[in-house]
Design a protein around this motif. Structure first.
Motif, PDB file in Angstrom:
ATOM      1  N   ALA A  40      38.527  35.051  43.149  1.00 26.21           N
ATOM      2  CA  ALA A  40      39.339  35.484  44.252  1.00 26.21           C
ATOM      3  C   ALA A  40      40.221  36.660  43.684  1.00 26.21           C
ATOM      4  N   GLU A  41      40.887  36.640  42.879  1.00 23.18           N
ATOM      5  CA  GLU A  41      41.668  37.710  42.351  1.00 23.18           C
ATOM      6  C   GLU A  41      41.419  38.751  42.143  1.00 23.18           C
ATOM      7  N   LYS A  44      40.125  40.682  45.312  1.00 29.69           N
ATOM      8  CA  LYS A  44      41.255  41.430  45.719  1.00 29.69           C
ATOM      9  C   LYS A  44      40.574  43.096  46.056  1.00 29.69           C
ATOM     10  N   ARG A  46      37.729  44.448  46.013  1.00 27.67           N
ATOM     11  CA  ARG A  46      36.490  45.423  46.958  1.00 27.67           C
ATOM     12  C   ARG A  46      36.401  46.238  47.674  1.00 27.67           C
ATOM     13  N   TYR A  66      43.024  32.078  50.772  1.00 27.84           N
ATOM     14  CA  TYR A  66      42.533  32.819  51.173  1.00 27.84           C
ATOM     15  C   TYR A  66      41.584  33.562  52.095  1.00 27.84           C
ATOM     16  N   GLY A  68      42.782  35.873  54.739  1.00 30.61           N
ATOM     17  CA  GLY A  68      42.993  36.846  54.518  1.00 30.61           C
ATOM     18  C   GLY A  68      42.102  37.769  53.549  1.00 30.61           C
ATOM     19  N   GLN A  69      41.474  37.396  52.596  1.00 25.16           N
ATOM     20  CA  GLN A  69      40.334  38.730  52.441  1.00 25.16           C
ATOM     21  C   GLN A  69      38.787  38.361  52.785  1.00 25.16           C
ATOM     22  N   LEU A  70      39.502  37.824  53.907  1.00 22.97           N
ATOM     23  CA  LEU A  70      37.433  37.195  53.638  1.00 22.97           C
ATOM     24  C   LEU A  70      37.279  37.425  55.161  1.00 22.97           C
ATOM     25  N   SER A  71      35.620  38.472  55.203  1.00 23.77           N
ATOM     26  CA  SER A  71      34.810  38.742  56.065  1.00 23.77           C
ATOM     27  C   SER A  71      34.215  38.186  56.892  1.00 23.77           C
TER      28      SER A  71
END
Length: 171
Positions: A40-41, A44, A46, A66, A68-71
Motif C-alpha cells: 500500500a505505501e 501511493k 503510482r 486506504y 483515499g488512494q483507491l479508484s
C-alpha cells in the motif's frame, strides 16, 4: 467476463497482475487485497489508478485507511449463496462513506442484479454479454422499494414521510 456499468457493457480497463509479477507502470491495476495491503505505501506514488479486489471473508473496515488512494473496490461473490459482499457493500457506502465505483465480481447472477444495485454496486462482472440487456430490464422494473439501502434512493416510507412533511397531509 463482460462488465456492466449503468446498464451498458463497458471495457474493463483494469489489469490484474499475478501475485509474483512486477506491477506494470501506467496502467490501471486491480490488485488482490493481500498484495495491496503489503504494498500500500509503495502504491501511493503510482501515476495510474489502483483498485483492490477484496474477499468477502475479510473485514471491510481494514480498507478504511486506504480509501483515499483507491479508484475502485471490487467485492467477491465466491458463491451465489454467500451474501457477505452485500454487507460489505452497504458498510462501505453507508458507514465508511465510499463514493467511488463498487464492483461485484465472482458468482454474479442475473437474479441478483437488483439486489446488488440496491446494496450499492455500480459495476457487475456478468457471466454473459446478454446480461446487459437483462440488467437494463431489471433496473427499470422497480420504481419504489420498501427497504432502505446503499444505492441512495429513498425507501417508500422515506418518500411518504417527505411528502407528509412538505404538504402537511398524507393525501
Amino acid at each position: 467476463m463482460p462488465l456492466i456499468e449503468n446498464g451498458r457493457l463497458i471495457e474493463d480497463r483494469y489489469v490484474v497482475p499475478a501475485d509474483e509479477d512486477a506491477l506494470p507502470d501506467g496502467v490501471p491495476l486491480l490488485i488482490p487485497a493481500e498484495r495491496f495491503l503489503k504494498e500500500a505505501e509503495a502504491l501511493k506514488g503510482r501515476q495510474a489508478p489502483v483498485a483492490v479486489l477484496w474477499p468477502n471473508n475479510r473485514r471491510i473496515e481494514e480498507i478504511e485507511p486506504y480509501l483515499g488512494q483507491l479508484s475502485l473496490i471490487a467485492l467477491q461473490f465466491p458463491s451465489f449463496r454467500d451474501g457477505r459482499a452485500y454487507s460489505q457493500a452497504r458498510l462501505l457506502r453507508e458507514r465508511l462513506g465510499w463514493r467511488g465505483p463498487l464492483r461485484a465480481t465472482g458468482n454474479v447472477l442475473r437474479d441478483q442484479f437488483i439486489f446488488m444495485l440496491r446494496a450499492g454496486f455500480d459495476q457487475l462482472d456478468a457471466a454473459k454479454e446478454d446480461d446487459a440487456a437483462h440488467f437494463a430490464e431489471e433496473v427499470g422494473s422497480h420504481s419504489v422499494f420498501y427497504q432502505p439501502t446503499g444505492d441512495g434512493r429513498p425507501s417508500i416510507l422515506r418518500a411518504r414521510l417527505g411528502r407528509v412533511a412538505a404538504h402537511g397531509t398524507t393525501n
